[in-house]
Enzyme design. Sequence first.
Site, PDB file in Angstrom:
ATOM      1  N   SER A  97      35.162  40.716  28.889  1.00  0.00           N
ATOM      2  CA  SER A  97      36.664  40.964  28.837  1.00  0.00           C
ATOM      3  C   SER A  97      37.519  40.040  28.223  1.00  0.00           C
ATOM      4  CB  SER A  97      37.362  41.005  30.545  1.00  0.00           C
ATOM      5  OG  SER A  97      38.435  41.242  30.784  1.00  0.00           O
ATOM      6  N   ASP A 209      36.182  52.620  32.590  1.00  0.00           N
ATOM      7  CA  ASP A 209      36.274  50.951  32.606  1.00  0.00           C
ATOM      8  C   ASP A 209      37.722  50.866  34.009  1.00  0.00           C
ATOM      9  OD1 ASP A 209      35.985  48.313  31.228  1.00  0.00           O
ATOM     10  OD2 ASP A 209      38.135  48.580  31.691  1.00  0.00           O
ATOM     11  N   HIS A 266      35.278  48.176  35.482  1.00  0.00           N
ATOM     12  CA  HIS A 266      35.682  47.170  34.726  1.00  0.00           C
ATOM     13  C   HIS A 266      35.104  45.653  35.500  1.00  0.00           C
ATOM     14  CE1 HIS A 266      37.216  44.285  31.648  1.00  0.00           C
ATOM     15  NE2 HIS A 266      37.577  43.746  32.466  1.00  0.00           N
TER      16      HIS A 266
END
Length: 285
Positions: A97, A209, A266
């Site tokens: 990320s 995601d 995610h």
Amino acid sequence: MSLFKVVLLLSLLSLPDLTFGYRPIVIFHGIFASYSNMDGLTDMIEKAHPGTQVTNIDDYNGVASLECMWNQVDGVYSKIKSILQSANDGVIMICYSQGGLICRAILESYSHNVHTFISLSSPQAGQFGDTDYLRDLFPNFTKKEIYRLFYSRAGQDISISNYWNDPFHQDLYNKDCNFLPVINNGTSKDYRTNFLNLQQLVLIGGPDDGVITPWQSSHFGFYKENSDTEIVPFTSQNYYKEDDFGLKTLQANGKIKVYEVSGVRHAHWHVNQTVFNNCILPWLV
């Protein structure tokens, strides 16, 4: 096996400074997370490759991950500098990320011996989405309004603003955003030289995601200017065509691997066994 070979092998194994194993691995977490959130990934690595030296960076945890990106770049580098210097065969970095952007900035800003960089659902081309993170932090702003804060001097002290890429205000993004345009445009000639020390770049992301917006940003793609629906793939981005920081050269040399994985949210990339087996493990050599 002859007695001589047996004695020689036992002698080599007894040398204290000689190791037979895999390259050291450095892991860095994402925004609002902490090093402990990456323990699942560490466990998968250690089960697959016992004895691997894994460093899970314990810094910029929780709200501290909102510190401006350049401070985090320098801080994380100071944590891993000794690891890089002592690894003769290079290091593998797995960064998740927001952490993936911090790691890329390290790879551009500093001379290094990182062999493989695995960018795990990271907004490499920027972020432009009304995610839960944005709504929780800034409930009075929508994605189309928050540029007023993010592209201000005070706003640039917040990590998210450093890679907020508003396709409707590209003039302000390029003028007032002090991080992502800098590393994407190869502002320093050393950025390209340093980044090209990589032997392998692995980009992992997918359409489900739910946080990285657009999700193609995890592959260096992004919205067309003045649109939040039309995507320009990474090979059509100016920074690729101009080879500003070496992306085009890596691609030409067969050093980029792109994984598009459906069905992964995610928060699950770094704990998903299938993602690890298919997209990460093959590169931990």
